[in-house]
Design an enzyme around this catalytic site. Structure first.
Site, PDB file in Angstrom:
ATOM      1  N   LYS A  33       0.857  -1.052  -0.040  1.00 37.51           N
ATOM      2  CA  LYS A  33       0.059  -0.007   0.044  1.00 37.51           C
ATOM      3  C   LYS A  33       0.843   1.051   0.146  1.00 37.51           C
ATOM      4  O   LYS A  33       2.202   1.160   0.356  1.00 37.51           O
ATOM      5  CB  LYS A  33      -1.005  -0.053   1.294  1.00 37.51           C
ATOM      6  N   ARG A 128     -10.902   0.129  14.352  1.00 37.81           N
ATOM      7  CA  ARG A 128     -10.552   0.900  12.971  1.00 37.81           C
ATOM      8  C   ARG A 128     -11.297   0.567  11.965  1.00 37.81           C
ATOM      9  O   ARG A 128     -11.856   1.087  10.884  1.00 37.81           O
ATOM     10  CB  ARG A 128      -8.989   0.854  12.785  1.00 37.81           C
ATOM     11  N   TYR A 242      17.385  29.724   9.083  1.00 41.27           N
ATOM     12  CA  TYR A 242      16.441  30.346   9.461  1.00 41.27           C
ATOM     13  C   TYR A 242      16.203  30.329  10.948  1.00 41.27           C
ATOM     14  O   TYR A 242      16.488  29.243  11.713  1.00 41.27           O
ATOM     15  CB  TYR A 242      15.032  29.739   8.944  1.00 41.27           C
ATOM     16  N   MET A 290      12.891  24.156   3.089  1.00 33.77           N
ATOM     17  CA  MET A 290      12.131  23.213   1.903  1.00 33.77           C
ATOM     18  C   MET A 290      12.877  22.356   1.146  1.00 33.77           C
ATOM     19  O   MET A 290      12.696  21.492   0.891  1.00 33.77           O
ATOM     20  CB  MET A 290      11.436  24.319   1.279  1.00 33.77           C
TER      21      MET A 290
HETATM   22  C1  LIG Z   1      -0.543  -1.726   6.878  1.00 30.93           C
HETATM   23  C2  LIG Z   1      -1.150  -3.028   7.165  1.00 30.93           C
HETATM   24  C3  LIG Z   1      -0.444  -4.241   7.290  1.00 30.93           C
HETATM   25  C4  LIG Z   1       1.255  -4.045   7.178  1.00 30.93           C
HETATM   26  O1  LIG Z   1       1.502  -3.824   8.634  1.00 30.93           O
HETATM   27  P1  LIG Z   1       3.098  -3.672   8.683  1.00 30.93           P
HETATM   28  O2  LIG Z   1       3.253  -3.376  10.270  1.00 30.93           O
HETATM   29  O3  LIG Z   1       3.675  -2.696   7.820  1.00 30.93           O
HETATM   30  O4  LIG Z   1       3.809  -4.885   8.684  1.00 30.93           O
HETATM   31  C5  LIG Z   1      -0.991  -5.381   7.503  1.00 30.93           C
HETATM   32  N1  LIG Z   1      -2.164  -5.133   7.638  1.00 30.93           N
HETATM   33  C6  LIG Z   1      -3.222  -4.195   7.777  1.00 30.93           C
HETATM   34  C7  LIG Z   1      -4.718  -4.380   7.750  1.00 30.93           C
HETATM   35  C8  LIG Z   1      -2.605  -2.738   7.451  1.00 30.93           C
HETATM   36  O5  LIG Z   1      -3.229  -1.837   7.491  1.00 30.93           O
END
Ligand SMILES: *Cc1c(COP(=O)(O)O)cnc(C)c1O
Length: 344
Positions: A33, A128, A242, A290
């Site tokens: 992802k 979640r 800065y 930046m």
């Molecule tokens: C992001 C995610 C993972 C992978 O998690 P890691 O901690 O990066 O290994 C697996 N399952 C779900 C549902 C996630 O959102």
């Protein structure tokens, strides 16, 4: 060369996947992802598919459709956000497997795409995504009759092996799924490390593939070299950057490198971070701006052409520590201006 170079070692990603796979007796998937945690989902997934990975996970149907275009048909692509309004065409044409998170999503899926593959995400306590235990017991028999390919849930505290939440979620997940004849998945990277009770039929590591904690034995994957634009002498008492936040306490040499918060080198890492000229540490001084970072190269011999932020001396997690964040955020923030070199 004006832009910084981000080197991504796909061989190290494959070896990390193989190492996580070797820790279990079950199938190992790969989470790609957010464009492969910022490193390019097509590159990562193609390398892992070649090494034998068959189950890929993304966050959204759009990510899944993009990945399918690069991966071709064959490997499965699972979507954590399930089947949202507007996703039907992508799910159908890219043969995605949405992980349905609610009764509403289930109705949408079976009405829009009857007979199309799906999984179910269950909430074992993180609150979640996924169906809660009461909701699940109400629809379980109907849902199972539709033939889900996977039942999954996600652990909230798996990066802390001693956290009581792990055993609690395991128990809840078991209570929701024991006795059902459907493959199950609970473990991300942290869950793989928790041991066989957490492995079920398929694991879903993400961050460990990319060299991040909690997989302490991960091979580093990314190297980031920032070219030096200019080196100047600064007298004791002069300020750099800065806000005049750094004042030279001795006659100093200051290198200005190309790369800043617009490249994901977040401003909060500021003076806690260290760049390296070869093996020589060069503390970041003054504020990260930046496009530029300034570093103290007084103790370095000669004029370095580039300073390294990520690599042999600095992991994504040590940079994250300096910025008060986690390796995941450093990885996914890495910006679009880098020259990206993939080692395959
Ligand atoms: C992001 C995610 C993972 C992978 O998690 P890691 O901690 O990066 O290994 C697996 N399952 C779900 C549902 C996630 O959102």
């Amino acid at each position: 060369m004006t832009s910084a170079t981000l080197t991504i070692d796909l061989r190290a990603i494959v070896r990390n996947w193989q190492a996580l796979d070797a820790m279990t007796e079950v199938e190992t998937g790969a989470v790609v992802k957010a464009s492969g945690y910022g490193l390019s989902a097509p590159h990562v997934a193609q390398a892992l598919a070649k090494a034998g990975a068959r189950q890929f996970f993304v966050a959204t149907a759009q990510e899944g459709a993009d990945l399918r275009a690069h991966l071709g048909f064959g490997p499965e692509i699972h979507v954590f956000s399930g089947h949202m309004a507007g996703d039907t065409d992508a799910i159908r044409s890219a043969h995605l497997i949405p992980h349905l998170n609610s009764v509403d999503q289930m109705l949408r899926h079976v009405e829009a795409l009857p007979g199309a593959a799906f999984g179910i995400q269950l909430d074992s306590g993180m609150n979640r995504l996924g169906m809660e235990p009461a909701e699940w017991s109400a629809v379980r028999d109907i849902a199972i009759a539709q033939g889900p390919v996977l039942l999954m849930s996600h652990l909230a505290c798996a990066d802390d092996a001693d956290h009581p939440m792990n055993a609690q979620q395991l128990e809840t997940f078991r209570a929701m799924t024991d006795g059902l004849d459907v493959p199950r998945s609970l473990a991300a990277t942290g869950g793989v490390l928790l041991g066989p009770d957490y492995h079920f039929d398929l694991t879903r590591p993400g961050v460990g593939l990319y060299g991040g904690l909690p997989f302490v034995d991960a091979e580093p994957v990314v190297t980031l070299d920032l070219p030096v634009i200019q080196i100047r002498d600064v007298a004791a008492g002069e300020a750099v950057g800065y806000g005049n936040t750094w004042i030279a306490s001795r006659p100093s040499r200051v290198a200005t490198v190309s790369g800043g918060y617009a490249d994901g080198l977040i401003r909060a890492m500021g003076p806690g971070a260290t760049l390296f000229a070869g093996d020589a540490p060069c503390p970041v001084i003054g504020r990260v701006s930046m496009d530029l970072i300034t570093a103290d190269v007084t103790d370095v011999d000669g004029d370095p052409e580039a300073l390294q932020l990520l690599g042999r001396h600095n992991s994504v997690d040590s940079v994250a520590d300096a910025a008060g964040t986690i390796g995941y955020e450093i990885l996914t923030a890495l910006g679009g201006r880098y020259q990206r070199d993939y080692l395959a």
